[in-house]
Structures are given as structure tokens and as C-alpha cells.
Design a protein around this motif. Structure first.
Motif, PDB file in Angstrom:
ATOM      1  N   ALA A  15       0.840  -1.202   0.000  1.00 30.78           N
ATOM      2  CA  ALA A  15       0.000   0.000   0.000  1.00 30.78           C
ATOM      3  C   ALA A  15       0.878   1.256   0.000  1.00 30.78           C
ATOM      4  O   ALA A  15       0.601   2.215  -0.729  1.00 30.78           O
ATOM      5  CB  ALA A  15      -0.931  -0.002   1.206  1.00 30.78           C
TER       6      ALA A  15
ATOM      7  N   LEU B 190       0.465   0.411  -4.575  1.00 34.45           N
ATOM      8  CA  LEU B 190      -0.213  -0.651  -5.313  1.00 34.45           C
ATOM      9  C   LEU B 190      -1.662  -0.795  -4.859  1.00 34.45           C
ATOM     10  O   LEU B 190      -1.982  -0.579  -3.688  1.00 34.45           O
ATOM     11  CB  LEU B 190       0.513  -1.987  -5.131  1.00 34.45           C
ATOM     12  N   THR B 191      -2.522  -1.146  -5.807  1.00 35.39           N
ATOM     13  CA  THR B 191      -3.927  -1.398  -5.537  1.00 35.39           C
ATOM     14  C   THR B 191      -4.314  -2.707  -6.202  1.00 35.39           C
ATOM     15  O   THR B 191      -3.524  -3.288  -6.943  1.00 35.39           O
ATOM     16  CB  THR B 191      -4.815  -0.269  -6.105  1.00 35.39           C
ATOM     17  N   GLY B 192      -5.533  -3.135  -5.979  1.00 37.84           N
ATOM     18  CA  GLY B 192      -6.033  -4.320  -6.676  1.00 37.84           C
ATOM     19  C   GLY B 192      -6.543  -5.377  -5.732  1.00 37.84           C
ATOM     20  O   GLY B 192      -6.315  -5.337  -4.525  1.00 37.84           O
ATOM     21  N   GLU B 193      -7.221  -6.342  -6.342  1.00 41.32           N
ATOM     22  CA  GLU B 193      -7.865  -7.389  -5.564  1.00 41.32           C
ATOM     23  C   GLU B 193      -6.932  -8.537  -5.205  1.00 41.32           C
ATOM     24  O   GLU B 193      -7.314  -9.421  -4.449  1.00 41.32           O
ATOM     25  CB  GLU B 193      -9.086  -7.932  -6.325  1.00 41.32           C
TER      26      GLU B 193
ATOM     27  N   LEU C 134      -3.599  -8.269  -3.856  1.00 38.59           N
ATOM     28  CA  LEU C 134      -2.436  -7.893  -3.054  1.00 38.59           C
ATOM     29  C   LEU C 134      -2.042  -9.008  -2.080  1.00 38.59           C
ATOM     30  O   LEU C 134      -0.859  -9.310  -1.916  1.00 38.59           O
ATOM     31  CB  LEU C 134      -2.699  -6.592  -2.300  1.00 38.59           C
TER      32      LEU C 134
ATOM     33  N   ARG D  49      -1.624  -1.749 -10.464  1.00 42.30           N
ATOM     34  CA  ARG D  49      -2.762  -2.594 -10.091  1.00 42.30           C
ATOM     35  C   ARG D  49      -2.366  -4.060 -10.130  1.00 42.30           C
ATOM     36  O   ARG D  49      -1.916  -4.569 -11.142  1.00 42.30           O
ATOM     37  CB  ARG D  49      -3.918  -2.349 -11.053  1.00 42.30           C
TER      38      ARG D  49
ATOM     39  N   ASP E 271      -3.545  -7.627 -10.306  1.00 44.01           N
ATOM     40  CA  ASP E 271      -4.702  -8.427 -10.677  1.00 44.01           C
ATOM     41  C   ASP E 271      -4.236  -9.846 -11.019  1.00 44.01           C
ATOM     42  O   ASP E 271      -3.073 -10.191 -10.798  1.00 44.01           O
ATOM     43  CB  ASP E 271      -5.453  -7.777 -11.847  1.00 44.01           C
TER      44      ASP E 271
ATOM     45  N   ARG F 249       4.078  -1.087 -10.910  1.00 44.94           N
ATOM     46  CA  ARG F 249       3.847   0.326 -11.237  1.00 44.94           C
ATOM     47  C   ARG F 249       4.156   0.586 -12.704  1.00 44.94           C
ATOM     48  O   ARG F 249       3.420   1.302 -13.383  1.00 44.94           O
ATOM     49  CB  ARG F 249       4.691   1.233 -10.339  1.00 44.94           C
TER      50      ARG F 249
END
Length: 173
Positions: A15, A19-22, A24, A52, A54, A46
Motif C-alpha cells: 500500500a 499498489l492497488t487491486g484485488e 495484493l 494494479r 490483478d 507500477r
């Protein structure tokens, strides 16, 4: 030996890296909390996946990390070396030749460097994480650009530059 980060620490780290996403959680587990692998994954994500994480990123890192489980020295150079050695020699030579371009590369530009280059060969280099796809164009992945260019022989560099210059002279003012 130091243990890797626990899942919560790994998630916090990712975080902080933006980074983001389902997926992690899956990435932290996949890297076994290894700080260098997580840092590498964050940088790569990145640049390649718009930060993200995924299923596509997890699939890529699953293949990449399988060789580095438990290796406290894993880094970009070592991972690049494994990916590079796994390429057929024709794709290695193509990658070296493409490294002279500073602008995004399309299939015609690749064929200027190597007449046998195909869209599939560019896609293979992209799937290996060595090129980034930008629609119908490609660029060298920023994390491996220096590594690729440092391995190009003077003969290949000179030949590729001459071909690229000829292409630009014929197609641009």
C-alpha cells in the motif's frame, strides 16, 4: 536467517508503494513476504500494470518468483538473467537490436532491425516482461533497459544503429 514480512506487513508495504487491486494478498503470499521480491514486484507493477495487482500480474509473478523462493539476494539483475536465458537466441538478438530505439517500437521498426521479426516475437518479449506493450507499439521495460543495453556488443549496436538511422532517414524529416 531473517523471516520475510508477515501478510499484514506485506500488505502495508505494498500500500505504501502505491499498489492497488484485488490480489495484493496473493502477491504477499507468493513472495513469501520476501522484502526484495515485494519491492521488485511493486516497481514492476507500477511500470507494467499501472500499479494494479490483478490475476494477470499474479500469473506473471508466480512464474517469475518460482525460481527465487527462499533466495535472500533475488533482484532485478538475477530475474532478468533467468528471463533472458529462457529466450531463444533469435529473440535475444532481436531484443539487443531493439534497445537502440529511444521511441516506441512498432512491428515495421522491429523488422528494420531483424527482417524475421513478427508481431508474435514482440508479444513473447512483452509476456516475458522485457517489453511493455503500448497498443501496437512497444518500449523496453524501464527496469531492464540498462541491463539490456549493457550487454549489447559493439557490432550489434553499430549495425542496429545504422539500420535505425536508415529507417528514420527514409520515414521522417
Amino acid at each position: 536467517l531473517l523471516e520475510g514480512m508477515n501478510v499484514e506487513e506485506g500488505l502495508t508495504f505494498l500500500a505504501r508503494e502505491g499498489l492497488t487491486g484485488e490480489c495484493l494478498y496473493e502477491l504477499v503470499v507468493l513472495a513469501d513476504g520476501h522484502p526484495l521480491l515485494l519491492k521488485l514486484a511493486a516497481s514492476w507493477t507500477r511500470e507494467t500494470y499501472d500499479a494494479r495487482v490483478d490475476d494477470r500480474a499474479i500469473d506473471f509473478f508466480g512464474k517469475l518468483f518460482s525460481n527465487y523462493k527462499g533466495d535472500p539476494t533475488a533482484g532485478v539483475e538475477a530475474i532478468f538473467e533467468v528471463n533472458f536465458r529462457a529466450l531463444p537466441s533469435a529473440l535475444q538478438i532481436l531484443l539487443f537490436g531493439l534497445s537502440v530505439y529511444r521511441l516506441p517500437i512498432d512491428l515495421v521498426m522491429a523488422q528494420v532491425i531483424d527482417a524475421s521479426a513478427t508481431g508474435e516475437s514482440l508479444e513473447v518479449l512483452s509476456r516475458q516482461g522485457l517489453l511493455l506493450s503500448q497498443g501496437t507499439q512497444f518500449v523496453l521495460h524501464p527496469l531492464v533497459t540498462g541491463l539490456v543495453r549493457s550487454r549489447v556488443t559493439e557490432v550489434v549496436k553499430k549495425d542496429s544503429h545504422e539500420r535505425a538511422i536508415s529507417y528514420y532517414n527514409q520515414n521522417y524529416r
